[in-house]
Design an enzyme around this catalytic site. Sequence first.
Site, PDB file in Angstrom:
ATOM      1  N   HIS A  22       0.803  -1.269   0.017  1.00 33.64           N
ATOM      2  CA  HIS A  22      -0.025  -0.080  -0.086  1.00 33.64           C
ATOM      3  C   HIS A  22       1.057   0.986  -0.010  1.00 33.64           C
ATOM      4  CE1 HIS A  22      -2.958  -2.717   2.327  1.00 33.64           C
ATOM      5  NE2 HIS A  22      -3.502  -2.471   1.030  1.00 33.64           N
ATOM      6  N   LYS A  55     -15.287  -8.693   5.678  1.00 33.38           N
ATOM      7  CA  LYS A  55     -14.270  -8.961   6.474  1.00 33.38           C
ATOM      8  C   LYS A  55     -14.365  -8.439   7.795  1.00 33.38           C
ATOM      9  CE  LYS A  55     -10.821  -8.172   2.385  1.00 33.38           C
ATOM     10  NZ  LYS A  55      -9.915  -7.184   2.041  1.00 33.38           N
ATOM     11  N   ARG A  74      -2.728  -6.299  -7.722  1.00 38.00           N
ATOM     12  CA  ARG A  74      -1.457  -7.262  -7.272  1.00 38.00           C
ATOM     13  C   ARG A  74      -1.087  -8.388  -8.534  1.00 38.00           C
ATOM     14  NH1 ARG A  74      -2.958  -8.996  -1.706  1.00 38.00           N
ATOM     15  NH2 ARG A  74      -4.996  -9.227  -2.831  1.00 38.00           N
ATOM     16  N   SER A  78      -2.851  -9.041   3.672  1.00 40.27           N
ATOM     17  CA  SER A  78      -3.181  -8.542   4.540  1.00 40.27           C
ATOM     18  C   SER A  78      -3.450  -9.949   5.529  1.00 40.27           C
ATOM     19  CB  SER A  78      -4.331  -7.554   4.965  1.00 40.27           C
ATOM     20  OG  SER A  78      -4.015  -6.464   4.424  1.00 40.27           O
TER      21      SER A  78
HETATM   22  O1  PNS Z   1      -8.998  -3.620   0.810  1.00 40.50           O
HETATM   23  P1  PNS Z   1     -10.712  -3.956   0.416  1.00 40.50           P
HETATM   24  O2  PNS Z   1     -11.162  -4.844   1.445  1.00 40.50           O
HETATM   25  O3  PNS Z   1     -10.454  -4.685  -0.902  1.00 40.50           O
HETATM   26  O4  PNS Z   1     -11.463  -2.834   0.387  1.00 40.50           O
HETATM   27  C1  PNS Z   1     -13.027  -2.787  -0.159  1.00 40.50           C
HETATM   28  C2  PNS Z   1     -13.479  -1.352   0.008  1.00 40.50           C
HETATM   29  C3  PNS Z   1     -13.730  -1.030   1.537  1.00 40.50           C
HETATM   30  C4  PNS Z   1     -12.907  -0.261  -0.852  1.00 40.50           C
HETATM   31  C5  PNS Z   1     -15.093  -1.849  -0.441  1.00 40.50           C
HETATM   32  O5  PNS Z   1     -15.576  -2.634   0.501  1.00 40.50           O
HETATM   33  C6  PNS Z   1     -15.888  -0.471  -0.156  1.00 40.50           C
HETATM   34  O6  PNS Z   1     -15.870   0.280  -0.878  1.00 40.50           O
HETATM   35  N1  PNS Z   1     -16.644  -0.706   0.980  1.00 40.50           N
HETATM   36  C7  PNS Z   1     -17.584   0.395   1.229  1.00 40.50           C
HETATM   37  C8  PNS Z   1     -19.102   0.080   1.005  1.00 40.50           C
HETATM   38  C9  PNS Z   1     -19.362   0.136  -0.700  1.00 40.50           C
HETATM   39  O7  PNS Z   1     -19.235   1.135  -1.134  1.00 40.50           O
HETATM   40  N2  PNS Z   1     -19.554  -1.052  -1.149  1.00 40.50           N
HETATM   41  C10 PNS Z   1     -19.779  -1.355  -2.494  1.00 40.50           C
HETATM   42  C11 PNS Z   1     -18.492  -1.554  -3.255  1.00 40.50           C
HETATM   43  S1  PNS Z   1     -18.831  -1.778  -4.917  1.00 40.50           S
END
Ligand code: PNS
Length: 167
Positions: A19, A43, A92, A130
Amino acid sequence: MNKTTVVYPGSFDPFTEGHLNIIARAAGIFEKIIILVGHNSSKKTTLSTKERVSLIVEVTKDYTNVEVESFNGLLVDYIRKKGVRTILRGMRCHSDFEYELQMATANKLMDKEVETLFMVTESQFSHISSSLIKEIISLGGSAKGFVPAVVEKKLIEKLRPEEKRRK
Ligand code: PNS
């Protein structure tokens, strides 16, 4: 050249060297980067939102055009409220593609003004995830080179509490 503000969202549980490498490269391209600690409903996190924000603030303190925030709702709602339209994500390996494509498409369908840009992770960081880091630390291994030292220290406190008690 006109530069833009981007939002770099993620769970960041924890924030890794991969990151940080994306931030280092993006800081030279974009005017401002907002690192957004978000909620991924699939998660369960080890670190609290407050802990993740404070660790990211600490490890990105040398970048003057980087801010760290957290949010709970839909990413597109946050973006709209901020007046930003660009999401930055790291990619990645090919197995990330399907998940990233799904999110980028869903966000685009919810708000057609929103664009998602991808930066390919440099190869020395492409193995870092992670969950792998948390497994290594919880089993007594070292995550040096995978996460910044302050992040490793916090994860050891969380995942190996018996060590803290012994000291
Ligand atoms: O590091 P991650 O877990 O891949 O990040 C995912 C994240 C937090 C960016 C995604 O789950 C998110 O945007 N969550 C907020 C809720 C939302 O908008 N969900 C719809 C995503 S299409």
